[in-house]
Design a protein around this motif. Structure first.
Motif, PDB file in Angstrom:
ATOM      1  N   GLY A  79     -22.656  -5.006  95.025  1.00 61.94           N
ATOM      2  CA  GLY A  79     -24.069  -4.746  94.875  1.00 61.94           C
ATOM      3  C   GLY A  79     -24.303  -3.299  94.491  1.00 61.94           C
ATOM      4  N   PRO A  80     -25.550  -2.945  94.195  1.00 62.22           N
ATOM      5  CA  PRO A  80     -25.871  -1.548  93.903  1.00 62.22           C
ATOM      6  C   PRO A  80     -25.643  -0.674  95.128  1.00 62.22           C
ATOM      7  CG  PRO A  80     -27.873  -2.836  94.164  1.00 62.22           C
ATOM      8  CD  PRO A  80     -26.744  -3.810  94.170  1.00 62.22           C
ATOM      9  N   PRO A  81     -25.570   0.636  94.959  1.00 63.54           N
ATOM     10  CA  PRO A  81     -25.382   1.510  96.118  1.00 63.54           C
ATOM     11  C   PRO A  81     -26.533   1.378  97.105  1.00 63.54           C
ATOM     12  CG  PRO A  81     -25.924   2.776  94.132  1.00 63.54           C
ATOM     13  CD  PRO A  81     -25.632   1.392  93.691  1.00 63.54           C
ATOM     14  N   ASN A  82     -26.184   1.563  98.387  1.00 63.48           N
ATOM     15  CA  ASN A  82     -27.172   1.542  99.479  1.00 63.48           C
ATOM     16  C   ASN A  82     -27.847   0.185  99.654  1.00 63.48           C
ATOM     17  OD1 ASN A  82     -26.763   4.368  99.973  1.00 63.48           O
ATOM     18  ND2 ASN A  82     -28.062   4.791  98.194  1.00 63.48           N
ATOM     19  N   LEU A  83     -27.183  -0.875  99.274  1.00 61.18           N
ATOM     20  CA  LEU A  83     -27.713  -2.220  99.535  1.00 61.18           C
ATOM     21  C   LEU A  83     -27.738  -2.454 101.045  1.00 61.18           C
ATOM     22  CD1 LEU A  83     -28.599  -4.856  98.034  1.00 61.18           C
ATOM     23  CD2 LEU A  83     -26.222  -5.635  98.286  1.00 61.18           C
ATOM     24  N   SER A  84     -28.817  -3.018 101.550  1.00 60.50           N
ATOM     25  CA  SER A  84     -28.949  -3.189 102.998  1.00 60.50           C
ATOM     26  C   SER A  84     -27.898  -4.143 103.552  1.00 60.50           C
ATOM     27  CB  SER A  84     -30.344  -3.714 103.338  1.00 60.50           C
ATOM     28  OG  SER A  84     -30.464  -5.078 102.973  1.00 60.50           O
ATOM     29  N   GLN A  85     -27.522  -3.916 104.805  1.00 59.77           N
ATOM     30  CA  GLN A  85     -26.542  -4.783 105.459  1.00 59.77           C
ATOM     31  C   GLN A  85     -27.072  -6.209 105.580  1.00 59.77           C
ATOM     32  OE1 GLN A  85     -23.319  -3.854 106.304  1.00 59.77           O
ATOM     33  NE2 GLN A  85     -23.102  -6.068 106.563  1.00 59.77           N
ATOM     34  N   ASP A  86     -28.371  -6.349 105.808  1.00 60.03           N
ATOM     35  CA  ASP A  86     -28.962  -7.698 105.877  1.00 60.03           C
ATOM     36  C   ASP A  86     -28.752  -8.456 104.570  1.00 60.03           C
ATOM     37  OD1 ASP A  86     -29.806  -7.379 108.469  1.00 60.03           O
ATOM     38  OD2 ASP A  86     -31.861  -6.835 107.953  1.00 60.03           O
ATOM     39  N   LYS A  87     -28.928  -7.769 103.452  1.00 62.14           N
ATOM     40  CA  LYS A  87     -28.745  -8.416 102.149  1.00 62.14           C
ATOM     41  C   LYS A  87     -27.274  -8.740 101.916  1.00 62.14           C
ATOM     42  CE  LYS A  87     -30.770  -9.656  98.222  1.00 62.14           C
ATOM     43  NZ  LYS A  87     -31.883 -10.616  98.148  1.00 62.14           N
ATOM     44  N   VAL A  88     -26.403  -7.831 102.295  1.00 64.14           N
ATOM     45  CA  VAL A  88     -24.963  -8.098 102.179  1.00 64.14           C
ATOM     46  C   VAL A  88     -24.592  -9.327 102.997  1.00 64.14           C
ATOM     47  CG1 VAL A  88     -22.652  -7.226 102.734  1.00 64.14           C
ATOM     48  CG2 VAL A  88     -24.347  -5.697 101.709  1.00 64.14           C
ATOM     49  N   ASP A  89     -25.078  -9.399 104.233  1.00 61.17           N
ATOM     50  CA  ASP A  89     -24.787 -10.546 105.098  1.00 61.17           C
ATOM     51  C   ASP A  89     -25.293 -11.845 104.476  1.00 61.17           C
ATOM     52  OD1 ASP A  89     -23.669  -8.810 106.923  1.00 61.17           O
ATOM     53  OD2 ASP A  89     -25.431  -8.745 108.236  1.00 61.17           O
ATOM     54  N   ALA A  90     -26.453 -11.776 103.824  1.00 67.88           N
ATOM     55  CA  ALA A  90     -27.020 -12.977 103.187  1.00 67.88           C
ATOM     56  C   ALA A  90     -26.126 -13.439 102.033  1.00 67.88           C
ATOM     57  CB  ALA A  90     -28.434 -12.690 102.699  1.00 67.88           C
ATOM     58  N   TYR A  91     -25.640 -12.499 101.221  1.00 67.29           N
ATOM     59  CA  TYR A  91     -24.719 -12.859 100.140  1.00 67.29           C
ATOM     60  C   TYR A  91     -23.426 -13.459 100.695  1.00 67.29           C
ATOM     61  CZ  TYR A  91     -27.392 -10.308  96.522  1.00 67.29           C
ATOM     62  OH  TYR A  91     -28.343  -9.882  95.639  1.00 67.29           O
ATOM     63  N   VAL A  92     -22.895 -12.830 101.735  1.00 67.16           N
ATOM     64  CA  VAL A  92     -21.652 -13.317 102.342  1.00 67.16           C
ATOM     65  C   VAL A  92     -21.830 -14.743 102.845  1.00 67.16           C
ATOM     66  CG1 VAL A  92     -20.116 -13.019 104.334  1.00 67.16           C
ATOM     67  CG2 VAL A  92     -20.730 -11.044 102.932  1.00 67.16           C
ATOM     68  N   SER A  93     -22.961 -15.030 103.462  1.00 67.06           N
ATOM     69  CA  SER A  93     -23.247 -16.375 103.963  1.00 67.06           C
ATOM     70  C   SER A  93     -23.265 -17.391 102.826  1.00 67.06           C
ATOM     71  CB  SER A  93     -24.590 -16.378 104.699  1.00 67.06           C
ATOM     72  OG  SER A  93     -24.926 -17.675 105.129  1.00 67.06           O
ATOM     73  N   VAL A  94     -23.853 -17.017 101.695  1.00 69.58           N
ATOM     74  CA  VAL A  94     -23.920 -17.927 100.542  1.00 69.58           C
ATOM     75  C   VAL A  94     -22.523 -18.218 100.008  1.00 69.58           C
ATOM     76  CG1 VAL A  94     -24.621 -18.034  98.111  1.00 69.58           C
ATOM     77  CG2 VAL A  94     -26.285 -17.399  99.846  1.00 69.58           C
ATOM     78  N   PHE A  95     -21.673 -17.184  99.907  1.00 73.43           N
ATOM     79  CA  PHE A  95     -20.314 -17.400  99.400  1.00 73.43           C
ATOM     80  C   PHE A  95     -19.501 -18.271 100.356  1.00 73.43           C
ATOM     81  CE2 PHE A  95     -20.892 -13.226  96.993  1.00 73.43           C
ATOM     82  CZ  PHE A  95     -21.118 -13.874  95.783  1.00 73.43           C
ATOM     83  N   LYS A  96     -19.688 -18.077 101.649  1.00 66.76           N
ATOM     84  CA  LYS A  96     -18.993 -18.924 102.620  1.00 66.76           C
ATOM     85  C   LYS A  96     -19.348 -20.396 102.414  1.00 66.76           C
ATOM     86  CE  LYS A  96     -18.278 -15.827 106.599  1.00 66.76           C
ATOM     87  NZ  LYS A  96     -18.715 -15.525 107.993  1.00 66.76           N
TER      88      LYS A  96
END
Length: 328
Positions: free
Chosen positions: A262-279
């Motif tokens: 993701g772009p720099p300084n992407l929020s952890q909540d957004k990262v977690d949401a992406y990770v959940s989708v990939f799982k």
């Protein structure tokens, strides 16, 4: 009494509503409805195929509502990286696909940025390396190659589809080093692409080929080559008869991974949401079908694990590049 009770009730309800609305806002903000995939190379390449395949699976299985794609090639991937960094505020739904070259090219200064200037979200797939010989070769094990090399380094020429100091060269050098040989004495013959490197092997110009497992496995099934070893942590289901370097006694692994940033300084909540989708994607039949179609192996490292994986690969690759004289 009633007025006090009524006043207290109003306060409780108002506070509850605030919590509910706030929670709803957070959920709306961190859910993944669409992903815009930024691709650092042209149409039809490995990055392009990975991004478009992942996007199609996510959309067709209903995990996201919309997937869009943008190719920005140039600078060995540096153009897309710079674009993602400089337009970060407009890229809240953007993920850039990348792979091992972001580590190698940042080390060699092809572009000034590294993975640290982005937000690593997750690795998704890997193409492990394979060490290959012609089917009629006298070498039947990588141990045979290692012993012959240690006796006479000139007896082994290794073909690869990348330049000297590129991935195919580094994999062969790391394997020879793990087997106790001197990687500086390795005769690496670079070819313009993997197909030409394979032709060089089959014509007898070289004794071994360093390439991706996905490229080698089909030729092995056709009876044209033997895969002596793979750089995976364990045997691969597409070729269960092929040992890993580790089980042969050589402490070496290497994955040409592909993943998303993701772009720099992407929020952890957004990262977690992406990770959940990939799982969730991994659990779909469509993903399993597409993965097998392209000969990919699942390699899932979410955010913090991904960073640790990248740091480890950077050190291993950097150490070998310095030993070979490609870095100071």
């Amino acid at each position: 009494m009633f007025r006090k009770f009524f006043g207290l009730l109003v306060c409780v309800l108002a506070f509850s509503s605030f919590i509910f609305v706030s929670a709803g806002d957070v959920e709306a903000e961190t859910s993944v409805e669409k992903i815009h995939f930024l691709i650092p190379g042209g149409a039809g390449g490995g990055w392009d195929t990975t991004a478009r395949t992942v996007g199609k699976v996510l959309q067709d299985t209903g995990l996201i509502e919309e997937a869009s794609f943008e190719n920005r090639s140039g600078g060995g991937g540096g153009v897309a990286i710079n674009y993602l960094i400089t337009t970060a505020r407009r890229q809240k739904d953007t993920l850039m696909v990348n792979s091992t070259p972001i580590v190698v090219r940042s080390l060699t200064g092809v572009f000034p940025q590294s993975f640290r200037d982005l937000t690593p979200v997750a690795s998704v797939i890997a193409d492990y390396a394979a060490l290959v010989v012609p089917v009629n070769s006298k070498f039947n094990s990588f141990k045979d190659i290692a012993e012959s090399f240690k006796e006479n380094p000139n007896s082994i020429k290794v073909a690869g589809g990348s330049v000297k100091g590129g991935m195919d060269h580094l994999v062969a050098a790391m394997a020879i080093n793990a087997a106790g040989g001197d990687p500086l004495k390795l005769q690496y013959v670079p070819y313009d692409a993997g197909g030409k490197a394979m032709a060089g092997l089959l014509s007898g110009d070289t004794q071994m080929l360093s390439t991706g497992f996905g490229e080698a496995v089909n030729l092995a099934k056709q009876g044209e080559v033997k895969i002596l070893a793979v750089t995976a942590p364990e045997r691969l289901p597409e070729a269960p008869e092929v040992p890993t370097l580790k089980e042969l006694g050589y402490n070496m692994e290497f994955a040409n991974w592909r993943g998303f940033f993701g772009p720099p300084n992407l929020s952890q909540d957004k990262v977690d949401a992406y990770v959940s989708v990939f799982k969730k994607m991994y659990k779909t039949d469509m993903w399993d079908k597409m993965r097998k179609k392209y000969g990919w192996q699942n390699l899932f490292h979410p955010d913090k694990e991904f960073v640790a994986f990248l740091e480890k690969q950077e050190k291993e690759v950097g150490d070998m590049m310095r030993r070979l004289g490609f870095l100071q």
